[in-house]
Design a protein around this motif. Structure first.
Motif, short mmCIF file in Angstrom:
data_model
loop_
_atom_site.label_atom_id
_atom_site.label_comp_id
_atom_site.label_asym_id
_atom_site.label_seq_id
_atom_site.Cartn_x
_atom_site.Cartn_y
_atom_site.Cartn_z
N ARG A 257 35.79 82.92 75.18
CA ARG A 257 36.45 81.69 74.77
C ARG A 257 37.05 81.90 73.39
NH1 ARG A 257 33.46 75.92 73.25
NH2 ARG A 257 35.29 74.98 72.23
N ILE A 258 38.25 81.38 73.16
CA ILE A 258 38.91 81.58 71.87
C ILE A 258 39.31 80.25 71.24
CG2 ILE A 258 39.76 83.91 72.32
CD1 ILE A 258 42.50 82.63 73.00
N ILE A 259 39.39 80.28 69.92
CA ILE A 259 39.94 79.20 69.12
C ILE A 259 40.97 79.84 68.19
CG2 ILE A 259 39.49 77.42 67.39
CD1 ILE A 259 36.61 77.29 68.48
N LEU A 260 42.18 79.32 68.19
CA LEU A 260 43.23 79.88 67.35
C LEU A 260 43.10 79.29 65.94
CD1 LEU A 260 46.28 79.67 69.79
CD2 LEU A 260 44.48 81.40 69.62
N ASN A 261 43.02 80.17 64.95
CA ASN A 261 42.75 79.73 63.58
C ASN A 261 43.81 80.28 62.63
OD1 ASN A 261 41.38 78.61 61.42
ND2 ASN A 261 39.94 80.30 61.18
N GLY A 262 44.89 79.60 62.49
CA GLY A 262 45.20 78.27 62.93
C GLY A 262 46.68 78.05 62.68
N PHE A 263 47.05 76.77 62.51
CA PHE A 263 48.45 76.44 62.25
C PHE A 263 48.51 75.30 61.24
CE2 PHE A 263 47.52 72.85 64.80
CZ PHE A 263 48.55 71.93 64.67
N SER A 264 49.70 75.06 60.76
CA SER A 264 49.94 73.97 59.80
C SER A 264 51.35 73.46 60.06
CB SER A 264 49.81 74.48 58.37
OG SER A 264 50.84 75.41 58.08
N LEU A 265 51.85 72.65 59.16
CA LEU A 265 53.21 72.13 59.32
C LEU A 265 54.28 73.13 58.89
CD1 LEU A 265 52.74 68.44 58.07
CD2 LEU A 265 53.04 69.23 60.43
N GLU A 266 53.88 74.31 58.48
CA GLU A 266 54.86 75.36 58.16
C GLU A 266 55.71 75.62 59.40
OE1 GLU A 266 54.96 80.11 57.08
OE2 GLU A 266 53.14 78.95 56.65
N LEU B 188 50.86 66.23 61.72
CA LEU B 188 50.35 67.36 62.48
C LEU B 188 50.15 66.98 63.95
CD1 LEU B 188 49.47 70.21 61.29
CD2 LEU B 188 47.13 69.43 61.63
N MET B 189 49.57 65.82 64.19
CA MET B 189 49.32 65.39 65.56
C MET B 189 50.61 65.08 66.30
SD MET B 189 46.17 65.95 65.67
CE MET B 189 45.96 65.46 67.39
N GLU B 190 51.62 64.58 65.59
CA GLU B 190 52.93 64.37 66.21
C GLU B 190 53.54 65.69 66.65
OE1 GLU B 190 55.38 62.19 63.54
OE2 GLU B 190 54.11 60.38 63.58
N ALA B 191 53.38 66.73 65.81
CA ALA B 191 53.90 68.06 66.16
C ALA B 191 53.15 68.62 67.36
CB ALA B 191 53.77 69.00 64.97
N VAL B 192 51.85 68.39 67.41
CA VAL B 192 51.03 68.85 68.53
C VAL B 192 51.50 68.20 69.84
CG1 VAL B 192 48.72 68.61 69.54
CG2 VAL B 192 48.99 69.47 67.22
N GLY C 34 43.97 73.05 62.99
CA GLY C 34 45.14 72.56 62.27
C GLY C 34 44.79 72.29 60.82
N PHE C 35 45.47 72.97 59.90
CA PHE C 35 45.20 72.83 58.47
C PHE C 35 46.01 71.67 57.90
CE2 PHE C 35 44.62 77.35 59.42
CZ PHE C 35 43.31 77.53 58.99
N LEU C 36 45.37 70.83 57.10
CA LEU C 36 46.08 69.71 56.47
C LEU C 36 46.78 70.22 55.22
CD1 LEU C 36 43.61 66.73 56.97
CD2 LEU C 36 45.39 67.64 58.48
N LEU C 37 47.91 70.85 55.45
CA LEU C 37 48.76 71.41 54.40
C LEU C 37 50.18 70.91 54.60
CD1 LEU C 37 47.55 75.13 54.59
CD2 LEU C 37 46.94 73.48 52.80
N TYR C 38 50.92 70.82 53.51
CA TYR C 38 52.33 70.48 53.61
C TYR C 38 53.12 71.67 54.19
CZ TYR C 38 51.57 66.23 50.90
OH TYR C 38 51.15 64.99 50.48
N PRO C 39 54.36 71.43 54.65
CA PRO C 39 55.15 72.53 55.22
C PRO C 39 55.33 73.73 54.30
CG PRO C 39 56.16 70.42 55.78
CD PRO C 39 55.04 70.12 54.81
N ASP C 40 55.27 73.50 52.98
CA ASP C 40 55.39 74.62 52.04
C ASP C 40 54.02 75.18 51.65
OD1 ASP C 40 54.41 72.57 50.49
OD2 ASP C 40 56.06 72.57 49.03
N ALA D 76 54.75 69.58 71.06
CA ALA D 76 54.64 70.95 71.60
C ALA D 76 53.93 70.99 72.95
CB ALA D 76 53.90 71.83 70.60
N GLY D 77 53.41 69.85 73.40
CA GLY D 77 52.73 69.82 74.69
C GLY D 77 51.30 70.29 74.65
N VAL D 78 50.69 70.27 73.47
CA VAL D 78 49.28 70.65 73.32
C VAL D 78 48.44 69.38 73.37
CG1 VAL D 78 47.56 71.69 71.79
CG2 VAL D 78 49.86 72.66 71.91
N ALA D 79 47.37 69.42 74.16
CA ALA D 79 46.49 68.25 74.24
C ALA D 79 45.85 67.99 72.88
CB ALA D 79 45.41 68.48 75.30
#
Length: 263
Positions: free
Chosen positions: A92-101, A144-148, A121-127, A151-154
Motif C-alpha cells: 500500500r502506498i501514500i504519495l508524499n506529497g503535493f501542494s498548490l505549486e 487545495l481541496m478544490e484542486a483535488v 497535501g501540504f498547506l503551502l502557497y503556490p510559491d 483533478a478527479g481525486v476523491a
C-alpha cells in the motif's frame, strides 16, 4: 495516532552509500529495525534523485518491499521519481506529497487519481511559502481541496499536512500553536473527517543539542495527539519519543484505560 518512521532518508550517509553501491542491506536493516519498533508505515524519503529518478526509486522500493509489508510513503518532490515509485509499488502506498505549486498539481495529482492512492497535501502557497497562521492555512486548505476535486481525486484520499514549523523560526512557537488549531478545526471547516499528518522532527531543526530537541518533541507530540493528529512522522528508533507518542494517543483517544496498555 499512527506512527510513521521517518528514518529512511537519503541524507543519511549509510543510505546514500547504499544507493551509490546498489547495496540493499543497509536499507533493509534499517527498515526491519523500524518495523520491530512498531512503525505503522515507512516514509521512503529519497529526495529528488536527479537524473537517476527512475532507477534510484526502483532500488529503494524493491529493497524495502523485500523485507516489509507495511504501507510506504513515497516521499519525493520529483514527479518522475514519484511515478517510478508508484509503478514499482507492491505494498500500500501514500504519495508524499503535493501542494498548490503548479508543477505538482499538474504532475503529481494525476498519479494519485490513476493509482487510487492516498496523497499528502501540504498547506503551502503556490510559491512554497508557509502560511503564517491558522486562518491562512484554512484558505490554502480550501484551495487545495478544490484542486483535488478538479483533478478527479476523491477527497477522502487526501491527508492534510499543516506544516509543523521549526521553533528556530522567528514566529516558530506561534506557528506551532496555529498548527494545532488547524488540526482541531479542519474537519469541521471542510465538512468531512479529513485526516492530518505532521512531521515531528521539523520542530527541533537547529536545536542546540539533542536533549533540548527531544524535550520539545516529547511535549509537542502529546499536544498533537490531544489536538487529534492522525499520523505522526517521527524517529521511530527513539524509544522515549515513541513511548510518549503512544501513551499520548491512548490518553487522547481511548475511552477505557488499563495500565496494561502503557508500552
Amino acid at each position: 495516532m499512527k506512527l510513521i518512521a521517518d528514518n529512511l532518508r537519503i541524507t543519511r550517509p549509510d543510505i546514500r552509500r547504499a544507493l551509490q553501491q546498489l547495496d540493499p542491506k543497509p536499507v533493509q536493516d534499517l527498515v526491519k529495525a523500524c518495523e520491530a519498533r512498531g512503525a505503522w508505515a515507512i516514509d521512503v524519503n529519497t529526495g529528488p534523485l536527479g537524473k537517476q529518478a527512475g532507477p534510484g526509486m526502483r532500488f529503494f522500493m524493491e529493497a524495502v518491499q523485500a523485507v516489509t509489508d507495511l504501507p510506504l510513503l513515497i516521499d519525493t518532490a520529483n514527479p518522475d521519481a514519484m511515478a517510478a515509485g508508484v509503478k514499482a509499488a507492491e505494498n500500500r502506498i501514500i504519495l508524499n506529497g503535493f501542494s498548490l505549486e503548479p508543477r505538482k498539481l499538474e504532475q503529481i495529482l494525476p498519479l494519485a487519481r490513476d493509482s487510487n492512492a492516498d496523497i499528502v497535501g501540504f498547506l503551502l502557497y503556490p510559491d512554497s511559502r508557509v502560511p503564517i497562521d491558522a486562518a491562512q492555512r484554512f484558505e490554502v486548505a480550501q484551495d487545495l481541496m478544490e484542486a483535488v476535486e478538479s483533478a478527479g481525486v476523491a477527497k477522502e484520499r487526501v491527508i492534510i499536512d499543516p506544516v509543523i514549523p521549526p521553533l528556530a523560526w522567528a514566529d516558530g512557537i506561534v506557528q506551532a500553536r496555529e498548527v494545532m488549531k488547524v488540526i482541531r478545526t479542519l474537519p469541521d471547516l471542510l465538512g468531512f473527517p479529513v485526516k492530518t499528518i505532521g512531521g515531528i522532527s521539523n520542530l527541533g531543526t537547529n536545536a542546540p543539542d539533542r536533549a533540548a530537541r527531544l524535550a520539545v518533541e516529547l511535549s509537542y507530540v502529546a499536544m498533537l495527539a490531544s489536538a487529534g493528529l492522525d499520523y505522526a512522522l517521527l524517529d521511530i528508533l527513539n524509544f522515549d519519543l515513541v513511548r510518549a507518542a503512544k501513551v499520548s494517543g491512548i490518553l487522547a483517544r481511548e475511552n477505557l484505560f488499563s495500565w496494561a496498555m502503557v508500552p
